[in-house]
Write an enzyme that holds these catalytic residues in place. Structure first.
Site, mmCIF file in Angstrom:
data_model
loop_
_atom_site.group_PDB
_atom_site.id
_atom_site.type_symbol
_atom_site.label_atom_id
_atom_site.label_comp_id
_atom_site.label_asym_id
_atom_site.label_seq_id
_atom_site.Cartn_x
_atom_site.Cartn_y
_atom_site.Cartn_z
ATOM 1 N N HIS A 165 -19.669 0.464 97.369
ATOM 2 C CA HIS A 165 -19.515 -0.693 98.242
ATOM 3 C C HIS A 165 -20.862 -1.296 98.649
ATOM 4 O O HIS A 165 -20.923 -2.446 99.065
ATOM 5 C CB HIS A 165 -18.723 -0.303 99.493
ATOM 6 C CG HIS A 165 -17.301 0.079 99.195
ATOM 7 N ND1 HIS A 165 -16.245 -0.769 99.423
ATOM 8 C CD2 HIS A 165 -16.765 1.209 98.668
ATOM 9 C CE1 HIS A 165 -15.112 -0.169 99.063
ATOM 10 N NE2 HIS A 165 -15.406 1.030 98.599
ATOM 11 N N ASP A 372 -26.778 -6.850 101.327
ATOM 12 C CA ASP A 372 -25.415 -6.388 101.538
ATOM 13 C C ASP A 372 -24.714 -6.263 100.198
ATOM 14 O O ASP A 372 -24.945 -7.084 99.294
ATOM 15 C CB ASP A 372 -24.629 -7.367 102.427
ATOM 16 C CG ASP A 372 -23.866 -6.667 103.532
ATOM 17 O OD1 ASP A 372 -23.513 -5.489 103.350
ATOM 18 O OD2 ASP A 372 -23.626 -7.293 104.572
#
Length: 471
Positions: A165, A372
């Site tokens: 992730h 991110d």
């Protein structure tokens, strides 16, 4: 169909009769319900080391904590030592900062890496007692890079995949971790490794080629450590229609109170965990630059920053909380008027049913992480907007979401002046341009939905031969 076995650091709870909280949890739970299976992870509880001597961590069947139809949740406790070494230590003291290119904040202790491997092996011992030979194992995130290696050592030949992730850093960054070679060797025991973006996948392939002398074949297949590892890009999405429905339903009294407090002021909103990778310091500085250089917006705009606490027992997170509280007070002290507070900083979380109406009411969504993996807040903000009168997303180019949401105003979060200029442009943007940008982003988000992310990864994992891996 063989069962799906999901493994993650934590396990989402099952509440009978209610939807699973959180989009990712809902997507994974839907996949489990379709094929039947189990979800295994840490309970979130620690026990004193003296109660669980290391040599007694024998394999066994952990108790099921919840069942819903064909889905069963299993958890295991950790000792305090395991928690300190595995979670606070190597996972979040070493891996997390390096994966987010914050090498200056990373620290390394060999004992903590051994604790990380110890907990991965502990998970594997329990899973060995739960998993059937034809089950498909889907592990999640940076906590479990060594899980497949431990499962293989226990004799399991199941199909195993990992979805990361977080970002995957360039080789020059990853090699700052002293045990990078051991980590990647363990990672190569998975049959399928999925990434959020092609840049992340390419960084992994570059490491295999340049650090290991491995080979890259067509179709994202890598040869390393005598194994064939399939790689792929699976951008995680959101449930667009469900989020828009939540934004419209909302909580009328709280939304009315918000609108009453704002008056005719435009709302800028940011919602991020309190984490140094999210660029909160830089965001506050950019907003201060915006106020200083665009006095025409004084009294006409308010910025709400929601930052729920994260890993509050880690010193780096305590430090950023103190700093942001001080900066919020200083900025308000510099610019506030008796009838206007330009910045509201809320260091707590809110349920999604309250956040969606806030997103919908905001003229600007300000999402500027330093790095991110994806950033679902950006996608949630877009999904919550009224298509007839949408707000504008100001998005960091270093968020994985920027690869898909290129109709947002993309910014470099390190450039305060550029972020300030983007805020001015977003607030002044005419309706037609806002609609065009919003429509373009929705089109991509519907194509790369949460369901498609889940289905593509699971299908690719199931398509692999059970003995895949022998080169």
């Amino acid at each position: 169909m063989s069962r799906l076995v999901v493994v993650s650091n934590r396990v989402a709870p099952i509440t009978e009769g209610e939807p699973t909280a959180g989009g990712l949890a809902a997507g994974v739970m839907d996949a489990l319900r379709h094929s039947g299976g189990l979800w295994f992870g840490w309970s979130g509880q620690t026990v004193p080391d003296t109660l669980v001597p290391p040599d007694t961590l024998a394999p066994g069947l952990p108790p099921a904590v919840a069942r819903s139809g064909p889905v069963t949740l299993y958890t295991t406790d950790l000792t305090q030592r395991d928690y300190d070494d595995y979670y606070r230590g190597f996972a979040n003291g070493t891996l997390w900062p390096v994966l987010h290119y914050q090498t200056g904040l990373a620290r390394f202790e060999h004992g903590e890496f051994e604790g990380y491997r110890r907990v991965n092996a502990h998970f594997a011992r329990h899973l060995a007692a739960l998993v059937a030979p034809d089950d498909v194992i889907w592990a999640h995130d940076y906590h479990l890079l060594c899980l497949a290696e431990s499962l293989r050592a226990a004799g399991l030949r199941n199909r195993m995949g990992l979805f990361l992730h977080t970002p995957f850093p360039a080789p020059a960054v990853l090699t700052t971790v002293p045990v990078h070679a051991e980590l990647v060797r363990a990672l190569c025991q998975y049959d399928l490794v999925g990434f959020q973006t092609e840049g992340d996948r390419r960084a992994f392939a570059d490491y295999i080629r340049h650090e290991l002398g491995g080979e890259e074949l067509p179709g994202g297949v890598l040869l390393a450590h005598g194994r064939r590892i399939r790689t792929g890009v699976y951008p995680i999405g959101v449930q667009v229609e469900a989020l828009r429905a939540e934004a419209q339903a909302g909580e009328p009294e709280s939304l009315a109170a918000l609108r009453a407090g704002l008056g005719d002021r435009a709302l800028i909103i940011s919602v991020e965990r309190l984490d140094y990778s999210k660029g909160l310091r830089q965001r506050f500085a950019a907003y201060e630059r915006f106020l200083a250089s665009h006095a025409a917006w004084h009294r006409r705009v308010e910025y709400v920053q929601i930052a729920p606490p994260s890993r509050s027992d880690v010193e780096a997170y305590q430090a950023i909380r103190r700093e942001l509280e001080g900066e919020a007070g200083r900025i308000n002290g510099r610019f506030a008027e008796l009838d206007w507070m330009p910045l509201r900083y809320l260091n707590r979380g809110f349920p999604r049913r309250r956040l969606m109406p806030l997103y919908a009411a905001a003229r600007v969504g300000l999402v500027t992480p330093l790095r991110d993996g994806m950033n679902l807040v950006a996608k949630e903000y877009v999904a919550a907007q009224d298509p007839q009168d949408p707000g504008v997303l100001v998005l960091s180019r270093f968020a994985g979401a920027a690869r898909e949401l290129d109709a947002a105003l993309l910014v470099n979060p390190h450039d305060e002046a550029a972020v300030a200029a983007a805020l001015d442009r977003a607030l002044a943007m005419p309706l037609e341009e806002r609609q065009e940008r919003h429509t373009a982003m929705l089109r991509v988000m519907r194509r790369n939905s949460l369901e498609r992310w889940r289905d593509r990864f699971e299908a690719d994992l199931r398509d692999l031969e059970s003995a895949a891996g022998a080169a």
